[in-house]
Design an enzyme around this catalytic site. Structure first.
Site, PDB file in Angstrom:
ATOM      1  N   LYS A   1      -8.944  -8.553   4.222  1.00 54.31           N
ATOM      2  CA  LYS A   1      -7.939  -9.500   3.713  1.00 54.31           C
ATOM      3  C   LYS A   1      -7.257 -10.286   4.758  1.00 54.31           C
ATOM      4  O   LYS A   1      -6.969 -11.336   4.888  1.00 54.31           O
ATOM      5  CB  LYS A   1      -7.084  -8.905   2.667  1.00 54.31           C
TER       6      LYS A   1
ATOM      7  N   CYS B   1      -2.753  -5.773   2.972  1.00 47.59           N
ATOM      8  CA  CYS B   1      -2.687  -4.556   2.347  1.00 47.59           C
ATOM      9  C   CYS B   1      -3.414  -4.120   0.990  1.00 47.59           C
ATOM     10  O   CYS B   1      -3.944  -5.327   0.581  1.00 47.59           O
ATOM     11  CB  CYS B   1      -1.350  -4.545   1.872  1.00 47.59           C
ATOM     12  N   ASP B   2      -3.940  -3.008   0.911  1.00 46.58           N
ATOM     13  CA  ASP B   2      -4.502  -2.495  -0.407  1.00 46.58           C
ATOM     14  C   ASP B   2      -4.340  -1.194  -0.622  1.00 46.58           C
ATOM     15  O   ASP B   2      -4.196  -0.280   0.302  1.00 46.58           O
ATOM     16  CB  ASP B   2      -6.139  -2.559  -0.004  1.00 46.58           C
ATOM     17  N   SER B   3      -3.952  -0.896  -2.006  1.00 50.72           N
ATOM     18  CA  SER B   3      -3.766   0.528  -2.347  1.00 50.72           C
ATOM     19  C   SER B   3      -4.693   0.949  -3.540  1.00 50.72           C
ATOM     20  O   SER B   3      -5.280   0.288  -4.347  1.00 50.72           O
ATOM     21  CB  SER B   3      -2.404   0.304  -2.895  1.00 50.72           C
TER      22      SER B   3
END
Length: 258
Positions: A61, A82-84
């Site tokens: 991203k 960010c990624d969760s």
């Protein structure tokens, strides 16, 4: 806004944006359009653990927005991706998208615990000149740098101080980058099926990792956490400060002028 940096959040998450704004930062929200499902398939085929999977998504991203944002600002540009995902009983849970999947997950989490992994990738873009081919997720480099469990820092994985391309005069390398994953254990309260159904009916859990969020309706169903509370929202401020420092960025320089 900061007088020294242009700040971009490569995410559509309103919770992440609000967290940064409460910390007196003024990022521009600019979601990155990437094929997350295809990238996850590749990462898993290459043996990525959950912490490395979210780091790979965050990296992709941030790099996508770095390519789009090159040359847009006269200031150095700091891009945060960010990624969760929630790791629960060996399974990695992303966004459920549908009420049916959300309800199944929410009921399963009653009285249980899971680990919320959030990958953070930060790029300092100091010039519009860098090789376009370098903006590609390089999991081999990422895995080597971040360690077997994905919890170390991956510094400049894949594009360490890239050379400029084309006729660029005296321009030097165009960007530097660093990333890491923050992991927080979340303990869920016991709740009834009726409460689970009511929660899903709010629509809140449909587009959040693991089907729960602590900063809304779901907060009443989370009885405790171990680790950074910001990370449960999807972005760790202490980790971001550390990553910025690794890039030579003084965190207070990112604050909005009073």
């Amino acid at each position: 806004m900061s007088e020294k940096y242009s700040l971009i959040l490569a995410s559509a998450s309103s919770a992440r944006l609000a967290t940064l704004q409460r910390a007196r930062l003024t990022p521009t929200a600019r979601p990155a359009d990437i094929d997350e499902d295809a990238l996850l398939v590749r990462l898993r085929e290459e043996g990525a653990c959950p912490a490395q999977q979210v780091l790979g998504l965050a990296q992709a991203k941030a790099r996508k927005i770095a390519r789009e944002a090159a040359g847009e600002s006269s200031l150095p540009t700091l891009i945060i991706g960010c990624d969760s995902m929630l790791e629960f009983h060996g399974e990695v849970l992303g966004k459920p998208h549908s009420p049916e999947v959300a309800l199944e997950r929410v009921k399963a989490l009653s009285g249980e615990s899971g680990v919320l992994h959030t990958g953070h990738w930060m790029i300092l873009l100091v010039s519009e000149f860098f090789t376009t081919s370098s903006i590609i997720t390089d999991f081999a480099a990422l895995k080597s740098a971040s360690g077997a469990n994905g919890l170390g820092k991956a510094e400049s994985a894949g594009i360490s101080e890239t050379e400029p391309s084309g006729d660029v005069g005296q321009e030097s390398a165009g960007l530097r980058e660093v990333g890491a994953t923050e992991s927080t254990t979340v303990h869920f309260a016991d709740f009834t099926e009726a409460e689970a159904a009511a929660y899903v009916a709010t629509g809140e859990p449909l587009e959040v990792a693991g089907s729960f969020t602590i900063d809304g309706y779901g907060g009443a169903f989370i009885k405790g956490i171990e680790g950074d509370p910001h990370n449960v929202v999807g972005i760790s401020l202490p980790l971001l400060r550390s990553l910025a420092s690794d890039l030579g960025v003084f965190w207070p320089d990112l604050w909005t002028n009073p």
